[in-house]
Design a protein around this motif. Structure first.
Motif, PDB file in Angstrom:
ATOM      1  N   HIS A 118       0.815  -1.221   0.000  1.00  0.00           N
ATOM      2  CA  HIS A 118       0.000   0.000   0.000  1.00  0.00           C
ATOM      3  C   HIS A 118       0.846   1.268   0.000  1.00  0.00           C
ATOM      4  CE1 HIS A 118      -3.257  -2.730   0.574  1.00  0.00           C
ATOM      5  NE2 HIS A 118      -2.684  -3.209   1.662  1.00  0.00           N
ATOM      6  N   ASP A 119       2.122   1.124  -0.315  1.00  0.00           N
ATOM      7  CA  ASP A 119       3.013   2.293  -0.337  1.00  0.00           C
ATOM      8  C   ASP A 119       3.189   2.735  -1.790  1.00  0.00           C
ATOM      9  OD1 ASP A 119       5.074   4.086  -0.328  1.00  0.00           O
ATOM     10  OD2 ASP A 119       6.424   2.874   0.906  1.00  0.00           O
ATOM     11  N   SER A 120       2.565   3.855  -2.136  1.00  0.00           N
ATOM     12  CA  SER A 120       2.594   4.272  -3.542  1.00  0.00           C
ATOM     13  C   SER A 120       4.003   4.699  -3.975  1.00  0.00           C
ATOM     14  CB  SER A 120       1.600   5.406  -3.774  1.00  0.00           C
ATOM     15  OG  SER A 120       1.885   6.451  -2.876  1.00  0.00           O
ATOM     16  N   ASN A 121       4.912   4.945  -3.005  1.00  0.00           N
ATOM     17  CA  ASN A 121       6.284   5.317  -3.372  1.00  0.00           C
ATOM     18  C   ASN A 121       7.119   4.096  -3.755  1.00  0.00           C
ATOM     19  OD1 ASN A 121       6.025   8.054  -2.856  1.00  0.00           O
ATOM     20  ND2 ASN A 121       6.184   7.663  -0.653  1.00  0.00           N
ATOM     21  N   PHE A 122       6.599   2.915  -3.386  1.00  0.00           N
ATOM     22  CA  PHE A 122       7.381   1.710  -3.654  1.00  0.00           C
ATOM     23  C   PHE A 122       7.031   1.144  -5.023  1.00  0.00           C
ATOM     24  CE2 PHE A 122       8.400  -2.787  -3.490  1.00  0.00           C
ATOM     25  CZ  PHE A 122       9.689  -2.745  -2.988  1.00  0.00           C
ATOM     26  N   GLN A 123       8.014   1.117  -5.894  1.00  0.00           N
ATOM     27  CA  GLN A 123       7.791   0.642  -7.260  1.00  0.00           C
ATOM     28  C   GLN A 123       8.521  -0.684  -7.445  1.00  0.00           C
ATOM     29  OE1 GLN A 123       6.695   2.602 -10.241  1.00  0.00           O
ATOM     30  NE2 GLN A 123       5.677   3.955  -8.800  1.00  0.00           N
ATOM     31  N   LEU A 124       7.793  -1.699  -7.851  1.00  0.00           N
ATOM     32  CA  LEU A 124       8.469  -2.964  -8.153  1.00  0.00           C
ATOM     33  C   LEU A 124       9.264  -2.815  -9.451  1.00  0.00           C
ATOM     34  CD1 LEU A 124       5.938  -5.827  -7.500  1.00  0.00           C
ATOM     35  CD2 LEU A 124       8.108  -5.408  -6.349  1.00  0.00           C
ATOM     36  N   ALA A 125      10.378  -3.512  -9.558  1.00  0.00           N
ATOM     37  CA  ALA A 125      11.193  -3.424 -10.778  1.00  0.00           C
ATOM     38  C   ALA A 125      10.408  -4.010 -11.953  1.00  0.00           C
ATOM     39  CB  ALA A 125      12.486  -4.188 -10.569  1.00  0.00           C
ATOM     40  N   THR A 126      10.430  -3.319 -13.061  1.00  0.00           N
ATOM     41  CA  THR A 126       9.756  -3.790 -14.275  1.00  0.00           C
ATOM     42  C   THR A 126      10.762  -4.542 -15.148  1.00  0.00           C
ATOM     43  OG1 THR A 126      10.382  -1.828 -15.499  1.00  0.00           O
ATOM     44  CG2 THR A 126       8.297  -1.731 -14.277  1.00  0.00           C
TER      45      THR A 126
END
Ligand code: SF4
Length: 351
Positions: A250-258
């Motif tokens: 739920h952390d919008s700053n956390f982006q999974l690697a694409t």
């Protein structure tokens, strides 16, 4: 190619157009491997135990000792797995597991000796966190621990447990795990003792671009001194079933690697690590099609057939790839495909 410094690498990583970065890495790959050959190894991962005292937040594999799903494989089970690997033309086993609170160095020495007395196979085993744990349990130095393991039959060391070599990130995602200095020390001692090892990076767990460059620089600096890394293997954090994954859900700053992040990272690794000959594509985490593309972004190796893999599978990622899939992927990308051993000696060509 002229060595690139940290500032140039950072700029490249942040600003270089995607395909330009890939092309530069592909050009360097061609320079280092002009024969147009892509390799893979036939081996299996044997995870002798899933009991681990470290409890890293990104790990979906470990169990507490009293968990009903906790296990420690018997020696017979391990030997049966090796027998099967050899039947499939395997040349190595990658043996690693959790940091078990009750296994002392005699367990590891006996296991290595038993395997070597039965089979002619390379034992690629025990990543730096395990070596450090074994040393601590035995009250020995890292150097003496590695010596004892070599004498018992250890042939090389996998580069696991590096994640991102930044103590800030390590403190955040795996506070109980060995820190950067200790990881590098195990590798330095292993290289000094004559062992070859790999180096790895698991990225996408909250690090900055600066951390990535520092990681690559730590590996390159170490390699300049001890020359023992055979390959570099980057992959991205797989969040399923992990504490870190749910923490960041739920952390919008956390982006999974694409996939694009993966290929950029791979290309940058190829370009920065000019003193490490081989870069592995990770089909286990990215799938075979992405691994195939990786062969044009700096990778020259498809890793292992992985007759068995448990750690990434626990994180909800289970790509099934046969030996033929690897051969076909390499061929379709325009390469001759060869089986290799742990030390990147080429063994046979698939026509
Ligand atoms: S990543 Fe390794 S050290 Fe960390 S909890 Fe999992 S098994 Fe243990």
């Amino acid at each position: 190619m002229k060595r690139i410094d940290k500032n140039t690498a950072l700029k490249m990583y942040k600003e270089e157009p995607f395909l330009t970065l890939g092309k530069k890495a592909d050009d360097l790959r061609k320079e280092l491997h002009p024969e147009n050959i892509v390799t893979f190894i036939i081996d299996r991962n044997i995870n002798y135990t899933n009991v681990c005292i470290n409890k890293c937040s990104f790990c979906a594999f470990y169990k507490e000792a009293d968990d009903p799903l906790a296990y420690l494989l018997s020696t017979k089970e391990i030997l049966d797995k090796i027998r099967e690997t050899i039947k499939l033309n395997g040349t190595a086993i990658l043996i690693q597991g959790g940091l078990h609170p009750d296994l002392n160095i005699d367990y590891y020495v006996d296991l290595l000796k038993t395997i070597k007395s039965e089979f002619d196979i390379n034992i690629h085993g025990f990543s730096p966190p395990e070596i450090t744990h074994i040393a601590k349990m035995a009250g020995l130095t890292i150097k003496d621990t590695i010596r004892k393991l070599i004498d018992a039959g250890l042939g090389s060391i996998p580069g696991g447990g590096a994640e991102v070599l930044s103590d800030r990130i390590r403190e955040a995602v795996s506070p109980k795990k060995i820190k950067t200095k200790e990881w590098l020390k195990v590798m330095a001692e292993a290289h000094e003792a004559g062992l070859k090892t790999t180096a790895t990076m698991m990225f996408g767990c909250g690090e900055s671009e600066h951390d990535i460059i520092e990681h690559l620089d730590a590996i390159r600096t170490q390699q300049d001194k001890t020359h023992g890394f055979t390959a570099f293997i980057p992959w991205s954090f797989q969040p399923e079933n992990t504490e870190l994954g749910s923490r960041n859900l739920h952390d919008s700053n956390f982006q999974l690697a694409t996939g694009v992040d993966y290929l950029r990272m791979l290309a940058l690794s190829r370009l920065y690590l000019d003193n490490i000959k081989n870069i592995q594509a990770s089909w286990v985490t990215q799938g075979i099609k992405m691994a195939q593309v990786a062969l044009r972004f700096g990778a020259n190796d498809l890793g292992s057939t992985m007759i068995e893999e448990n750690v990434v599978k626990a994180a909800g990622v289970s790509y099934k790839v046969s030996q033929d899939d690897l051969i076909n992927a390499g061929r379709a990308a325009g390469f001759t495909v060869m089986q290799r051993d742990t030390f990147y000696n080429r063994l046979r060509t698939f026509n």
